[in-house]
Scaffold this motif. Structure first.
Motif, PDB file in Angstrom:
ATOM      1  N   TRP A  79      29.241   7.572  27.237  1.00 61.08           N
ATOM      2  CA  TRP A  79      28.921   7.243  28.628  1.00 61.08           C
ATOM      3  C   TRP A  79      30.237   7.318  29.386  1.00 61.08           C
ATOM      4  O   TRP A  79      31.241   6.734  28.977  1.00 61.08           O
ATOM      5  CB  TRP A  79      28.318   5.849  28.731  1.00 61.08           C
ATOM      6  N   VAL A  80      30.228   8.063  30.503  1.00 60.26           N
ATOM      7  CA  VAL A  80      31.438   8.264  31.287  1.00 60.26           C
ATOM      8  C   VAL A  80      31.145   7.924  32.741  1.00 60.26           C
ATOM      9  O   VAL A  80      30.101   8.319  33.276  1.00 60.26           O
ATOM     10  CB  VAL A  80      31.906   9.740  31.195  1.00 60.26           C
ATOM     11  N   VAL A  81      32.080   7.210  33.375  1.00 63.93           N
ATOM     12  CA  VAL A  81      31.984   6.933  34.805  1.00 63.93           C
ATOM     13  C   VAL A  81      33.298   7.367  35.451  1.00 63.93           C
ATOM     14  O   VAL A  81      34.373   7.177  34.881  1.00 63.93           O
ATOM     15  CB  VAL A  81      31.676   5.444  35.100  1.00 63.93           C
ATOM     16  N   ALA A  91      35.915  15.444  39.935  1.00 69.67           N
ATOM     17  CA  ALA A  91      35.896  16.342  38.777  1.00 69.67           C
ATOM     18  C   ALA A  91      34.625  17.173  38.792  1.00 69.67           C
ATOM     19  O   ALA A  91      33.637  16.811  39.437  1.00 69.67           O
ATOM     20  CB  ALA A  91      35.974  15.536  37.482  1.00 69.67           C
ATOM     21  N   ARG A  92      34.679  18.279  38.071  1.00 67.63           N
ATOM     22  CA  ARG A  92      33.495  19.098  37.839  1.00 67.63           C
ATOM     23  C   ARG A  92      33.301  19.227  36.340  1.00 67.63           C
ATOM     24  O   ARG A  92      34.215  19.646  35.622  1.00 67.63           O
ATOM     25  CB  ARG A  92      33.652  20.496  38.449  1.00 67.63           C
ATOM     26  N   LEU A  93      32.112  18.837  35.879  1.00 65.42           N
ATOM     27  CA  LEU A  93      31.746  18.979  34.472  1.00 65.42           C
ATOM     28  C   LEU A  93      30.717  20.085  34.342  1.00 65.42           C
ATOM     29  O   LEU A  93      29.893  20.293  35.241  1.00 65.42           O
ATOM     30  CB  LEU A  93      31.161  17.684  33.911  1.00 65.42           C
ATOM     31  N   ARG A  94      30.742  20.746  33.203  1.00 68.12           N
ATOM     32  CA  ARG A  94      29.775  21.803  32.913  1.00 68.12           C
ATOM     33  C   ARG A  94      29.088  21.467  31.605  1.00 68.12           C
ATOM     34  O   ARG A  94      29.730  21.082  30.633  1.00 68.12           O
ATOM     35  CB  ARG A  94      30.517  23.135  32.778  1.00 68.12           C
ATOM     36  N   PHE A  95      27.759  21.577  31.601  1.00 69.48           N
ATOM     37  CA  PHE A  95      26.969  21.375  30.389  1.00 69.48           C
ATOM     38  C   PHE A  95      26.381  22.716  29.987  1.00 69.48           C
ATOM     39  O   PHE A  95      25.879  23.456  30.836  1.00 69.48           O
ATOM     40  CB  PHE A  95      25.879  20.333  30.633  1.00 69.48           C
ATOM     41  N   GLU A  96      26.466  23.035  28.717  1.00 65.71           N
ATOM     42  CA  GLU A  96      26.023  24.342  28.240  1.00 65.71           C
ATOM     43  C   GLU A  96      24.556  24.595  28.552  1.00 65.71           C
ATOM     44  O   GLU A  96      24.156  25.730  28.798  1.00 65.71           O
ATOM     45  CB  GLU A  96      26.268  24.451  26.733  1.00 65.71           C
ATOM     46  N   ASP A  97      23.748  23.531  28.604  1.00 65.77           N
ATOM     47  CA  ASP A  97      22.311  23.687  28.834  1.00 65.77           C
ATOM     48  C   ASP A  97      21.937  23.658  30.320  1.00 65.77           C
ATOM     49  O   ASP A  97      20.762  23.596  30.665  1.00 65.77           O
ATOM     50  CB  ASP A  97      21.530  22.622  28.067  1.00 65.77           C
ATOM     51  N   LEU A 111      29.389  18.176  40.131  1.00 65.67           N
ATOM     52  CA  LEU A 111      30.525  17.583  40.823  1.00 65.67           C
ATOM     53  C   LEU A 111      30.422  16.068  40.701  1.00 65.67           C
ATOM     54  O   LEU A 111      29.375  15.487  41.004  1.00 65.67           O
ATOM     55  CB  LEU A 111      30.536  17.999  42.299  1.00 65.67           C
ATOM     56  N   PHE A 112      31.499  15.433  40.250  1.00 71.00           N
ATOM     57  CA  PHE A 112      31.535  13.984  40.100  1.00 71.00           C
ATOM     58  C   PHE A 112      32.478  13.393  41.136  1.00 71.00           C
ATOM     59  O   PHE A 112      33.584  13.888  41.344  1.00 71.00           O
ATOM     60  CB  PHE A 112      32.025  13.596  38.704  1.00 71.00           C
ATOM     61  N   ALA A 113      32.009  12.325  41.774  1.00 67.65           N
ATOM     62  CA  ALA A 113      32.780  11.556  42.742  1.00 67.65           C
ATOM     63  C   ALA A 113      32.828  10.113  42.239  1.00 67.65           C
ATOM     64  O   ALA A 113      32.076   9.750  41.328  1.00 67.65           O
ATOM     65  CB  ALA A 113      32.108  11.626  44.114  1.00 67.65           C
ATOM     66  N   PRO A 114      33.681   9.270  42.804  1.00 62.74           N
ATOM     67  CA  PRO A 114      33.763   7.886  42.339  1.00 62.74           C
ATOM     68  C   PRO A 114      32.379   7.223  42.296  1.00 62.74           C
ATOM     69  O   PRO A 114      31.588   7.326  43.233  1.00 62.74           O
ATOM     70  CB  PRO A 114      34.680   7.219  43.365  1.00 62.74           C
ATOM     71  N   GLY A 115      32.106   6.584  41.168  1.00 62.63           N
ATOM     72  CA  GLY A 115      30.836   5.906  40.943  1.00 62.63           C
ATOM     73  C   GLY A 115      29.830   6.739  40.176  1.00 62.63           C
ATOM     74  O   GLY A 115      28.883   6.199  39.600  1.00 62.63           O
ATOM     75  N   ASP A 116      30.008   8.061  40.132  1.00 62.05           N
ATOM     76  CA  ASP A 116      29.086   8.908  39.367  1.00 62.05           C
ATOM     77  C   ASP A 116      29.303   8.681  37.884  1.00 62.05           C
ATOM     78  O   ASP A 116      30.441   8.553  37.417  1.00 62.05           O
ATOM     79  CB  ASP A 116      29.302  10.385  39.699  1.00 62.05           C
ATOM     80  N   LEU A 155      40.402   9.278  37.627  1.00 65.23           N
ATOM     81  CA  LEU A 155      40.385   8.160  36.683  1.00 65.23           C
ATOM     82  C   LEU A 155      38.988   7.994  36.121  1.00 65.23           C
ATOM     83  O   LEU A 155      38.021   7.831  36.872  1.00 65.23           O
ATOM     84  CB  LEU A 155      40.842   6.879  37.393  1.00 65.23           C
ATOM     85  N   TRP A 156      38.880   8.084  34.808  1.00 65.42           N
ATOM     86  CA  TRP A 156      37.606   7.967  34.093  1.00 65.42           C
ATOM     87  C   TRP A 156      37.602   6.703  33.241  1.00 65.42           C
ATOM     88  O   TRP A 156      38.642   6.272  32.762  1.00 65.42           O
ATOM     89  CB  TRP A 156      37.444   9.105  33.107  1.00 65.42           C
ATOM     90  N   LEU A 157      36.420   6.185  32.995  1.00 64.65           N
ATOM     91  CA  LEU A 157      36.202   5.174  31.969  1.00 64.65           C
ATOM     92  C   LEU A 157      35.166   5.776  31.031  1.00 64.65           C
ATOM     93  O   LEU A 157      34.078   6.176  31.474  1.00 64.65           O
ATOM     94  CB  LEU A 157      35.697   3.863  32.571  1.00 64.65           C
ATOM     95  N   ALA A 158      35.511   5.882  29.756  1.00 62.28           N
ATOM     96  CA  ALA A 158      34.616   6.503  28.773  1.00 62.28           C
ATOM     97  C   ALA A 158      34.288   5.501  27.673  1.00 62.28           C
ATOM     98  O   ALA A 158      35.186   4.844  27.144  1.00 62.28           O
ATOM     99  CB  ALA A 158      35.273   7.739  28.164  1.00 62.28           C
ATOM    100  N   VAL A 159      33.008   5.399  27.356  1.00 63.46           N
ATOM    101  CA  VAL A 159      32.542   4.537  26.278  1.00 63.46           C
ATOM    102  C   VAL A 159      31.923   5.438  25.217  1.00 63.46           C
ATOM    103  O   VAL A 159      30.943   6.136  25.476  1.00 63.46           O
ATOM    104  CB  VAL A 159      31.510   3.501  26.784  1.00 63.46           C
ATOM    105  N   HIS A 160      32.533   5.430  24.035  1.00 58.11           N
ATOM    106  CA  HIS A 160      32.056   6.234  22.905  1.00 58.11           C
ATOM    107  C   HIS A 160      31.255   5.316  21.977  1.00 58.11           C
ATOM    108  O   HIS A 160      31.758   4.267  21.567  1.00 58.11           O
ATOM    109  CB  HIS A 160      33.233   6.828  22.134  1.00 58.11           C
TER     110      HIS A 160
END
Length: 115
Positions: A54-56, A62-68, A74-79, A101-106
């Motif tokens: 889980w990432v916030v 940022a821009r993330l790309r998913f293969e599917d 496009l990610f903005a604060p809070g997304d 700045l990201w917060l990631a929970v693995h």
């Protein structure tokens, strides 16, 4: 890097690598603060993790790309997003200034005990 009590303090200056700081770790879970300053995944590289993440996004963009999927997200604060295990994804772009700045929970799922 030793975690600070405030996620927005002691942000590193721009560098070639992202700054990843483990804030909390126990069996099955890890929480990271990630500071990106213009980094992106190398061409052709896809994250292909065998755990849930889980990432916030807390600041920057940022821009993330998913293969599917056919288009970047496009990610903005809070997304935020929950990334299922084995869902291939990559970072296409991160804002340099201000830092992203990201917060990631693995979350590593425990295997089910034998019946």
């Amino acid at each position: 890097m030793t975690p600070t009590p405030n996620l927005f303090e002691d942000l590193p200056l721009a560098s070639i690598e992202e700054d990843i700081c483990v804030l909390f770790e126990r069996p099955g879970v890890m929480i990271e603060r990630i500071v990106s300053t213009g980094q992106a995944s190398p061409p052709g590289f896809w994250y292909d993790q065998n755990w849930t993440e889980w990432v916030v996004l807390l600041s920057g963009a940022a821009r993330l790309r998913f293969e599917d999927e056919t288009e970047d997200r496009l990610f903005a604060p809070g997304d935020h997003i929950l990334i299922a295990p084995r869902r291939r994804h990559r970072v296409e772009w991160t804002q340099q200034d201000p830092p992203t700045l990201w917060l990631a929970v693995h979350i590593r799922e425990e295997e089910a005990p034998p019946a």
